[in-house]
Write a protein that holds these residues in place. Structure first.
Motif, PDB file in Angstrom:
ATOM      1  N   VAL A 107      34.171  32.834  32.077  1.00  0.00           N
ATOM      2  CA  VAL A 107      34.277  32.890  33.487  1.00  0.00           C
ATOM      3  C   VAL A 107      35.639  32.746  34.022  1.00  0.00           C
ATOM      4  O   VAL A 107      36.392  31.974  33.985  1.00  0.00           O
ATOM      5  CB  VAL A 107      33.335  31.772  34.230  1.00  0.00           C
ATOM      6  N   LYS A 108      36.230  33.874  34.734  1.00  0.00           N
ATOM      7  CA  LYS A 108      37.645  34.120  35.011  1.00  0.00           C
ATOM      8  C   LYS A 108      37.570  34.644  36.380  1.00  0.00           C
ATOM      9  O   LYS A 108      37.049  35.303  36.823  1.00  0.00           O
ATOM     10  CB  LYS A 108      38.370  35.132  33.957  1.00  0.00           C
ATOM     11  N   ASN A 109      38.852  34.516  37.014  1.00  0.00           N
ATOM     12  CA  ASN A 109      39.066  35.378  38.401  1.00  0.00           C
ATOM     13  C   ASN A 109      39.196  36.504  38.149  1.00  0.00           C
ATOM     14  O   ASN A 109      39.753  36.985  37.168  1.00  0.00           O
ATOM     15  CB  ASN A 109      40.625  34.576  38.977  1.00  0.00           C
ATOM     16  N   PHE A 110      38.524  37.117  39.228  1.00  0.00           N
ATOM     17  CA  PHE A 110      38.690  38.731  39.196  1.00  0.00           C
ATOM     18  C   PHE A 110      39.688  39.026  40.129  1.00  0.00           C
ATOM     19  O   PHE A 110      39.473  38.727  41.490  1.00  0.00           O
ATOM     20  CB  PHE A 110      37.354  39.351  39.325  1.00  0.00           C
ATOM     21  N   ASP A 111      40.856  39.535  39.888  1.00  0.00           N
ATOM     22  CA  ASP A 111      41.858  40.017  40.667  1.00  0.00           C
ATOM     23  C   ASP A 111      41.690  41.426  41.346  1.00  0.00           C
ATOM     24  O   ASP A 111      42.162  42.341  40.831  1.00  0.00           O
ATOM     25  CB  ASP A 111      43.123  39.728  39.655  1.00  0.00           C
ATOM     26  N   GLY A 112      40.947  41.486  42.345  1.00  0.00           N
ATOM     27  CA  GLY A 112      40.756  42.634  43.014  1.00  0.00           C
ATOM     28  C   GLY A 112      39.462  42.650  44.060  1.00  0.00           C
ATOM     29  O   GLY A 112      38.935  41.399  44.129  1.00  0.00           O
ATOM     30  N   ASP A 113      39.123  43.691  44.744  1.00  0.00           N
ATOM     31  CA  ASP A 113      38.031  43.481  45.544  1.00  0.00           C
ATOM     32  C   ASP A 113      36.972  44.357  45.231  1.00  0.00           C
ATOM     33  O   ASP A 113      36.942  44.681  44.143  1.00  0.00           O
ATOM     34  CB  ASP A 113      38.724  44.049  46.919  1.00  0.00           C
ATOM     35  N   MET A 114      35.945  44.381  46.035  1.00  0.00           N
ATOM     36  CA  MET A 114      34.805  45.115  45.481  1.00  0.00           C
ATOM     37  C   MET A 114      34.694  46.649  45.224  1.00  0.00           C
ATOM     38  O   MET A 114      34.422  47.428  44.424  1.00  0.00           O
ATOM     39  CB  MET A 114      33.710  44.991  46.604  1.00  0.00           C
ATOM     40  N   ASP A 120      35.725  35.123  49.269  1.00  0.00           N
ATOM     41  CA  ASP A 120      37.300  35.417  49.475  1.00  0.00           C
ATOM     42  C   ASP A 120      37.921  34.882  47.882  1.00  0.00           C
ATOM     43  O   ASP A 120      39.032  34.853  47.678  1.00  0.00           O
ATOM     44  CB  ASP A 120      37.961  34.334  50.405  1.00  0.00           C
ATOM     45  N   ARG A 121      36.801  34.421  46.829  1.00  0.00           N
ATOM     46  CA  ARG A 121      37.101  34.390  45.730  1.00  0.00           C
ATOM     47  C   ARG A 121      36.198  35.078  44.613  1.00  0.00           C
ATOM     48  O   ARG A 121      35.019  34.944  45.357  1.00  0.00           O
ATOM     49  CB  ARG A 121      37.347  32.990  45.152  1.00  0.00           C
ATOM     50  N   LEU A 122      36.362  35.766  43.510  1.00  0.00           N
ATOM     51  CA  LEU A 122      35.525  36.512  42.903  1.00  0.00           C
ATOM     52  C   LEU A 122      35.545  35.976  41.498  1.00  0.00           C
ATOM     53  O   LEU A 122      36.753  36.067  40.863  1.00  0.00           O
ATOM     54  CB  LEU A 122      35.643  38.180  42.976  1.00  0.00           C
ATOM     55  N   TRP A 123      34.641  35.558  40.789  1.00  0.00           N
ATOM     56  CA  TRP A 123      34.579  35.089  39.467  1.00  0.00           C
ATOM     57  C   TRP A 123      33.696  36.101  38.552  1.00  0.00           C
ATOM     58  O   TRP A 123      32.590  36.315  38.996  1.00  0.00           O
ATOM     59  CB  TRP A 123      33.910  33.808  39.399  1.00  0.00           C
ATOM     60  N   LEU A 124      34.250  36.456  37.407  1.00  0.00           N
ATOM     61  CA  LEU A 124      33.687  37.403  36.614  1.00  0.00           C
ATOM     62  C   LEU A 124      33.063  36.691  35.544  1.00  0.00           C
ATOM     63  O   LEU A 124      33.782  36.108  34.833  1.00  0.00           O
ATOM     64  CB  LEU A 124      34.679  38.873  36.377  1.00  0.00           C
ATOM     65  N   GLY A 126      41.517  39.151  34.475  1.00  0.00           N
ATOM     66  CA  GLY A 126      42.856  38.967  34.683  1.00  0.00           C
ATOM     67  C   GLY A 126      43.104  37.840  35.419  1.00  0.00           C
ATOM     68  O   GLY A 126      42.102  37.371  36.042  1.00  0.00           O
ATOM     69  N   ALA A 127      44.339  37.321  35.257  1.00  0.00           N
ATOM     70  CA  ALA A 127      44.872  36.072  36.047  1.00  0.00           C
ATOM     71  C   ALA A 127      44.813  36.265  37.691  1.00  0.00           C
ATOM     72  O   ALA A 127      44.964  37.429  37.998  1.00  0.00           O
ATOM     73  CB  ALA A 127      46.018  35.534  35.518  1.00  0.00           C
ATOM     74  N   GLU A 128      44.619  35.244  38.252  1.00  0.00           N
ATOM     75  CA  GLU A 128      44.607  35.404  39.664  1.00  0.00           C
ATOM     76  C   GLU A 128      46.196  35.856  40.207  1.00  0.00           C
ATOM     77  O   GLU A 128      47.016  35.300  39.621  1.00  0.00           O
ATOM     78  CB  GLU A 128      44.418  34.189  40.439  1.00  0.00           C
ATOM     79  N   GLY A 129      46.202  37.030  41.004  1.00  0.00           N
ATOM     80  CA  GLY A 129      47.473  37.367  41.331  1.00  0.00           C
ATOM     81  C   GLY A 129      47.488  38.347  42.275  1.00  0.00           C
ATOM     82  O   GLY A 129      46.980  38.385  43.106  1.00  0.00           O
ATOM     83  N   GLY A 130      48.353  39.603  41.684  1.00  0.00           N
ATOM     84  CA  GLY A 130      48.801  40.510  43.000  1.00  0.00           C
ATOM     85  C   GLY A 130      47.797  41.482  43.399  1.00  0.00           C
ATOM     86  O   GLY A 130      48.420  42.483  44.038  1.00  0.00           O
ATOM     87  N   GLY A 131      46.489  41.712  43.062  1.00  0.00           N
ATOM     88  CA  GLY A 131      45.687  42.685  43.679  1.00  0.00           C
ATOM     89  C   GLY A 131      45.559  42.578  45.469  1.00  0.00           C
ATOM     90  O   GLY A 131      45.583  41.625  45.732  1.00  0.00           O
ATOM     91  N   LYS A 132      45.439  43.587  45.699  1.00  0.00           N
ATOM     92  CA  LYS A 132      45.170  43.756  47.512  1.00  0.00           C
ATOM     93  C   LYS A 132      44.027  42.963  47.727  1.00  0.00           C
ATOM     94  O   LYS A 132      43.921  42.111  48.561  1.00  0.00           O
ATOM     95  CB  LYS A 132      45.237  45.165  47.752  1.00  0.00           C
ATOM     96  N   GLY A 133      42.860  43.203  46.812  1.00  0.00           N
ATOM     97  CA  GLY A 133      41.462  42.343  47.305  1.00  0.00           C
ATOM     98  C   GLY A 133      41.967  40.862  47.152  1.00  0.00           C
ATOM     99  O   GLY A 133      41.440  40.139  48.045  1.00  0.00           O
ATOM    100  N   SER A 134      42.664  40.333  46.034  1.00  0.00           N
ATOM    101  CA  SER A 134      42.803  38.949  46.085  1.00  0.00           C
ATOM    102  C   SER A 134      43.812  38.597  47.166  1.00  0.00           C
ATOM    103  O   SER A 134      43.530  37.436  47.599  1.00  0.00           O
ATOM    104  CB  SER A 134      43.710  38.886  44.821  1.00  0.00           C
ATOM    105  N   LEU A 135      44.684  39.199  47.504  1.00  0.00           N
ATOM    106  CA  LEU A 135      45.630  38.810  48.553  1.00  0.00           C
ATOM    107  C   LEU A 135      44.804  38.704  49.903  1.00  0.00           C
ATOM    108  O   LEU A 135      44.905  37.884  50.853  1.00  0.00           O
ATOM    109  CB  LEU A 135      46.565  39.580  48.891  1.00  0.00           C
ATOM    110  N   GLU A 136      43.931  39.689  50.109  1.00  0.00           N
ATOM    111  CA  GLU A 136      43.088  39.700  51.054  1.00  0.00           C
ATOM    112  C   GLU A 136      42.266  38.189  51.273  1.00  0.00           C
ATOM    113  O   GLU A 136      42.082  37.792  52.536  1.00  0.00           O
ATOM    114  CB  GLU A 136      42.189  40.954  51.248  1.00  0.00           C
ATOM    115  N   ARG A 137      41.584  38.201  50.320  1.00  0.00           N
ATOM    116  CA  ARG A 137      40.567  36.905  50.160  1.00  0.00           C
ATOM    117  C   ARG A 137      41.556  35.630  50.396  1.00  0.00           C
ATOM    118  O   ARG A 137      41.053  34.898  50.836  1.00  0.00           O
ATOM    119  CB  ARG A 137      39.820  36.870  48.907  1.00  0.00           C
TER     120      ARG A 137
END
Length: 628
Positions: free
Chosen positions: A504-511, A494-498, A534-545
């Motif tokens: 190492v940063k949060n990836f704001d998105g899904d697969m 439910d969290r992706l780090w790139l 990108g910073a953690e925020g408004g992507g749909k994947g981020s919201l789902e996670r």
């Protein structure tokens, strides 16, 4: 056009019949996933198709002039560059180019040039470079000699050689075993664009869901074809199994009814004719075999002690191996309910970060804060090389838990399907999957609050991978996952780090968004370098996670209460057993005062009521969790 025909195929191996009268037809453009339990004969069938193995009966026919592409079992070596090694796979091109250099072939120069143009030989270097880039080799890496790479990386080159040929029939046996997530996603896309036919043996559920249009199931000596991907195969097979079982039940009931009539009236003259009629009808009833399923695979992680958040935090950390830092400016936090997957190509520092978090590598700068009593379980696939080949899973667990009883050691191994027989098998005779199970059992022996899994699914079959998913869903600790399996990432994280460019940063998105990013990068367009960080925020994947993490956090108190109830019920059951034993002993009545006997009987009633109340609460909570 039909590329491959298999008719009435029989193969025996090691005194056992793997295939008996098997049939299969494969047309151009179709990609087939070949599945079946371990030992069913998947790899053996591929060897029969490539003529490495001669079948005991039947026919395997390849279309005339059809080219077959196979990944060599041995990693290529030598001083050739990676690019040259891939180009050499096209033997016709290599022979034609060599002929141009020979004086005795000068009279054929025009003919050779015409053939080179026909096979687009001039475009071959660019095509080979594209395949190598997709599998993780940049231009600089492609110019290096094969001898400078490890076996795993050279196996990628072996795969690149097979893909570069773009054959009429491509045979792939576990193609993702030596790939990282990025290369696996690229391979999925390549297979979707591939114009030829393919047979793919894989335990990678995501690959079988996204890259094939049919499933060939090896089952009890036959090849059963199912159109669609693996998900549809599972659904159709489950439905068919239910139908067969329902039909068996109806026939069994009908048979019992007829047999009861025959048994009752066989001796009566007035009913003899009807009885004979029933006997004939009984003989005509079909006999349906029960659907034979392999025993289900289950994994179970020990429940960890709960710690105050965060369990681990990095502040302004740099880490490396003595020279320039591999990763820098790390400001990260892990809480006990986190499920984190690391993205980024091999060589960017994912394993370095895992070692840092596991405490196996110290920071060169900054602070690593760990919660008191934090235990970390670290799984790395290469650890199987350090196992004692003369030992057994049981001896390894006993060495890891010197104060545990043999029963406790066996219990920990059993959590991962290593039964009594498997636990006492020498490591030298264990399969790759059994070694992976042992490593999972070893790294979780202390009930860690943080579990770091570096490629945990290598050598695990599909059932074992699904069992791992279920166990991680129930696990009460944090998970950091490095894997080439996108299916596992989608189900667990439910969290992706790139991990890229030393950070190492949060990836704001899904697969799906990550696939798009990789496709844009491969085309040389799309986003500027570093835009994916990108910073953690408004992507749909981020919201789902976030929603998934929030849901799991909300359910955590219910799971904790379930565990408490189970412990309370165990204590009450033990107390009740002791009271029953005491009341059943005649000596109790001679030695004890009457009021003690009365108290014991009263206490037994109280325990019964308390147990009933706890059982009711346990059932209610279980139903709520199942519905969540």
């Amino acid at each position: 056009m039909t590329v491959l025909i298999i008719r009435d195929l029989t193969i025996r191996f090691g005194g056992r019949e793997l295939l008996n009268g098997a049939e299969l037809t494969l047309d151009t453009g179709h990609k087939l996933g070949l599945v079946g339990r371990n030992g069913a004969g998947k790899s053996t069938l591929l060897k029969a198709i490539t003529k490495e193995l001669i079948p005991d009966g039947g026919e395997i026919r390849l279309a005339a002039r059809a080219r077959m592409g196979v990944v060599a079992q041995e990693a290529p070596g030598g001083e050739s560059s990676l690019l040259d090694a891939v180009l050499e796979a096209d033997t016709e091109r290599a022979e034609l180019l060599a002929a141009l250099e020979r004086d005795d072939q000068a009279h054929r120069a025009a003919e050779i040039h015409e053939r080179l143009m026909a096979i687009q030989a001039d475009a071959a270097p660019a095509r080979a470079a594209t395949v190598l880039a997709g599998l993780g080799f940049d231009a600089e890496a492609q110019a290096r000699p094969l001898s400078s790479y490890s076996g795993g990386w050279r196996m990628r080159v072996a795969l690149a050689r097979a893909l570069f040929l773009e054959p009429d029939l491509l045979l792939l046996d576990e193609p993702t075993n030596h790939l990282d997530l990025e290369a696996t996603l690229w391979l999925e896309g390549w297979l979707n664009r591939f114009a030829g036919a393919a047979i793919i043996v894989s335990h990678d559920r995501g690959l079988l869901d996204r890259a094939v249009d049919g499933i060939a199931h090896l089952d009890r000596g036959k090849i059963l074809y199912y159109p669609g991907n693996y998900e549809r195969f599972v659904r159709v097979r489950t439905e068919r199994a239910a139908q067969v079982e329902a039909q068996r039940g109806k026939i069994a009931a009908q048979r019992a009814h007829m047999q009861a009539f025959v048994d009752r009236f066989r001796a009566k003259a007035s009913k003899a004719k009807q009885a004979q009629s029933r006997i004939k009808a009984l003989e005509k009833l079909p006999v349906l075999d029960a659907v034979i399923e392999d025993a289900s695979t289950t994994f179970a992680f020990p429940e960890p002690e709960e710690l105050a958040p965060p369990v681990l935090a990095l502040e302004h950390v740099e880490v490396g191996y003595g020279g320039a830092p591999i990763l820098r400016n790390l400001d990260l936090r892990i809480d006990q309910e986190d499920r984190i997957a690391l993205l980024g190509a091999n060589g960017n520092g994912k394993s370095t970060l895992a070692k840092l978090l596991a405490g196996r590598l110290g920071p060169s700068k900054g602070t690593v804060k760990r919660a008191p009593r934090l235990r970390v379980g670290f799984f790395a696939q290469h650890q199987s090389e350090d196992l004692d080949a003369t030992g057994t899973p049981l001896t390894h667990m006993q060495a890891a838990l010197p104060n545990a009883t043999i029963s406790q050691c066996r219990s920990q191994l059993a959590r991962f399907g290593l039964t009594v027989e498997r636990a006492e098998t020498k490591i030298a005779n264990c399969s790759g999957g059994e070694k992976a199970r042992l490593l999972l059992a070893l790294c979780t022996r202390d009930a860690p609050q943080l579990l770091i899994l570096d490629e945990p699914t290598n050598h695990l079959d599909i059932d074992a991978r699904e069992a791992l998913v279920r166990a991680l869903a129930d696990f009460g600790g944090a998970v950091l996952l490095i894997t080439h399996d996108p299916h596992l990432v989608e189900l667990i994280a439910d969290r992706l780090w790139l991990v890229a460019d030393g950070q190492v940063k949060n990836f704001d998105g899904d697969m799906d968004e990550y696939r798009t990013l990789l496709a844009d990068r491969a085309r040389g367009g799309g986003r500027p370098a570093g835009a994916e960080l990108g910073a953690e925020g408004g992507g749909k994947g981020s919201l789902e996670r976030k929603k998934s993490a929030s849901s799991r956090a909300a359910l955590a108190p219910m799971r904790t209460r379930l565990k408490e109830i189970e412990r309370e019920m165990e204590k009450l059951a033990l107390e009740a057993k002791l009271i029953e034993k005491r009341l059943a002993d005649p000596a109790t009545y001679a030695k004890r005062k009457p009021e003690d006997i009365t108290w014991a009987n009263t206490r037994r009633i109280v325990i019964s009521r308390q147990t009933a109340t706890l059982e009711e609460e346990w059932l209610t909570l279980s139903e709520q969790l199942d519905a969540a």
